[in-house]
Write a protein that holds these residues in place. Structure first.
Motif, PDB file in Angstrom:
ATOM      1  N   THR A  74     -25.998 -65.075 -72.614  1.00 52.59           N
ATOM      2  CA  THR A  74     -24.807 -65.580 -71.931  1.00 52.59           C
ATOM      3  C   THR A  74     -24.643 -67.032 -72.380  1.00 52.59           C
ATOM      4  N   VAL A  75     -23.714 -67.249 -73.291  1.00 56.17           N
ATOM      5  CA  VAL A  75     -23.648 -68.518 -74.009  1.00 56.17           C
ATOM      6  C   VAL A  75     -22.226 -69.077 -74.026  1.00 56.17           C
ATOM      7  N   ASN A  76     -22.150 -70.344 -74.391  1.00 52.59           N
ATOM      8  CA  ASN A  76     -20.847 -70.994 -74.516  1.00 52.59           C
ATOM      9  C   ASN A  76     -20.221 -70.802 -75.892  1.00 52.59           C
ATOM     10  N   THR A  77     -21.064 -70.610 -76.906  1.00 54.23           N
ATOM     11  CA  THR A  77     -20.559 -70.503 -78.282  1.00 54.23           C
ATOM     12  C   THR A  77     -21.331 -69.437 -79.061  1.00 54.23           C
ATOM     13  N   ILE A  78     -20.727 -68.957 -80.121  1.00 56.26           N
ATOM     14  CA  ILE A  78     -21.416 -68.027 -81.016  1.00 56.26           C
ATOM     15  C   ILE A  78     -22.625 -68.711 -81.643  1.00 56.26           C
ATOM     16  N   GLY A  79     -22.533 -69.993 -81.926  1.00 53.30           N
ATOM     17  CA  GLY A  79     -23.665 -70.735 -82.486  1.00 53.30           C
ATOM     18  C   GLY A  79     -24.876 -70.680 -81.573  1.00 53.30           C
ATOM     19  N   GLN A  80     -24.641 -70.817 -80.266  1.00 50.93           N
ATOM     20  CA  GLN A  80     -25.749 -70.709 -79.311  1.00 50.93           C
ATOM     21  C   GLN A  80     -26.341 -69.298 -79.334  1.00 50.93           C
ATOM     22  N   ALA A  81     -25.502 -68.294 -79.462  1.00 52.69           N
ATOM     23  CA  ALA A  81     -25.986 -66.915 -79.534  1.00 52.69           C
ATOM     24  C   ALA A  81     -26.829 -66.721 -80.790  1.00 52.69           C
ATOM     25  N   ARG A  82     -26.339 -67.223 -81.921  1.00 51.30           N
ATOM     26  CA  ARG A  82     -27.088 -67.103 -83.178  1.00 51.30           C
ATOM     27  C   ARG A  82     -28.453 -67.775 -83.058  1.00 51.30           C
TER      28      ARG A  82
ATOM     29  N   ALA B 218     -40.278 -48.745 -69.278  1.00 49.03           N
ATOM     30  CA  ALA B 218     -39.668 -50.076 -69.303  1.00 49.03           C
ATOM     31  C   ALA B 218     -38.358 -49.984 -70.081  1.00 49.03           C
ATOM     32  N   VAL B 219     -37.417 -50.859 -69.730  1.00 51.31           N
ATOM     33  CA  VAL B 219     -36.089 -50.843 -70.348  1.00 51.31           C
ATOM     34  C   VAL B 219     -35.681 -52.270 -70.696  1.00 51.31           C
ATOM     35  N   VAL B 220     -35.036 -52.415 -71.835  1.00 49.24           N
ATOM     36  CA  VAL B 220     -34.442 -53.692 -72.231  1.00 49.24           C
ATOM     37  C   VAL B 220     -32.947 -53.483 -72.434  1.00 49.24           C
ATOM     38  N   ALA B 221     -32.142 -54.384 -71.884  1.00 46.63           N
ATOM     39  CA  ALA B 221     -30.695 -54.375 -72.098  1.00 46.63           C
ATOM     40  C   ALA B 221     -30.338 -55.559 -72.983  1.00 46.63           C
ATOM     41  N   LEU B 222     -29.582 -55.297 -74.047  1.00 43.28           N
ATOM     42  CA  LEU B 222     -29.240 -56.332 -75.023  1.00 43.28           C
ATOM     43  C   LEU B 222     -27.732 -56.452 -75.176  1.00 43.28           C
ATOM     44  N   GLY B 223     -27.251 -57.673 -75.220  1.00 41.54           N
ATOM     45  CA  GLY B 223     -25.832 -57.922 -75.426  1.00 41.54           C
ATOM     46  C   GLY B 223     -25.588 -59.402 -75.639  1.00 41.54           C
ATOM     47  N   VAL B 224     -24.342 -59.729 -75.902  1.00 41.00           N
ATOM     48  CA  VAL B 224     -23.918 -61.118 -76.061  1.00 41.00           C
ATOM     49  C   VAL B 224     -22.604 -61.282 -75.314  1.00 41.00           C
ATOM     50  N   VAL B 225     -22.551 -62.271 -74.427  1.00 41.44           N
ATOM     51  CA  VAL B 225     -21.319 -62.610 -73.708  1.00 41.44           C
ATOM     52  C   VAL B 225     -21.043 -64.083 -73.980  1.00 41.44           C
ATOM     53  N   VAL B 226     -19.905 -64.356 -74.611  1.00 42.30           N
ATOM     54  CA  VAL B 226     -19.540 -65.723 -74.975  1.00 42.30           C
ATOM     55  C   VAL B 226     -18.427 -66.205 -74.044  1.00 42.30           C
ATOM     56  N   ARG B 227     -18.622 -67.390 -73.486  1.00 39.13           N
ATOM     57  CA  ARG B 227     -17.634 -67.965 -72.569  1.00 39.13           C
ATOM     58  C   ARG B 227     -16.290 -68.127 -73.280  1.00 39.13           C
ATOM     59  N   GLY B 228     -15.249 -67.745 -72.599  1.00 38.99           N
ATOM     60  CA  GLY B 228     -13.896 -67.929 -73.113  1.00 38.99           C
ATOM     61  C   GLY B 228     -13.136 -68.894 -72.214  1.00 38.99           C
TER      62      GLY B 228
END
Length: 155
Positions: free
Chosen positions: A117-125, A74-84
């Motif tokens: 995949t979020v609109n803001t860093i706050g949503q990512a946090r 099994a594999v997990v991919a992790l990242g953060v993409v913030v809308r610009g």
């Protein structure tokens, strides 16, 4: 954040399985924490081994996920993409999602999409599994993908 409908599975018995985790370096503080949580989830589920790989950004996740899928259960991919302010967000999110799905299907190996995949860093946090976060996507993604691997083994 929906906040409802979660399956409520905190761990699964995944003894003997190998978990691969590929994590982007972009938004490192958040992804590092998500990586720690995914590894902790794998250990809590009793996996035999956790193999970790790092890449620059989210676009690079699918190709390394594919390499991990060839040697892990099994594999997990992790990242953060913030809308610009440009369409870049849409291209990255689509590319990553389609790439990870293709890897899972081509390799017959579950690949967890733990890319925020979020609109803001706050949503990512709020999703990164920090002490004050409402969600823990590193942990949840690892448990979900191990659960899928167990389902495949049972077939």
């Amino acid at each position: 954040m929906a906040g409802f409908g979660a399956p409520g599975v905190s761990t699964v018995e995944a003894g003997g399985l190998t978990l691969g985790v590929v994590a982007a370096r972009w938004h490192g503080q958040l992804v590092d924490h998500m990586l720690d949580r995914a590894v902790a989830a794998g250990k809590a589920c009793g996996v035999r081994e956790v193999v970790v790989a790092r890449v620059a950004g989210s676009v690079e996740l699918p190709v390394v996920a594919q390499a991990l899928a060839r040697r892990c259960d099994a594999v997990v991919a992790l990242g953060v993409v913030v809308r610009g302010e440009t369409a870049h967000f849409d291209y990255v999110c689509q590319s990553v999602t389609e790439g990870l799905t293709r890897v899972a299907l081509d390799e017959s190996t579950p690949v967890g999409h733990g890319v925020l995949t979020v609109n803001t860093i706050g949503q990512a946090r709020d999703r990164a599994g920090l002490p004050d976060s409402a969600e823990d996507k590193g942990w949840d993604s690892a448990v979900a993908v191990l659960d899928a691997a167990l389902a495949i083994r049972a077939l």
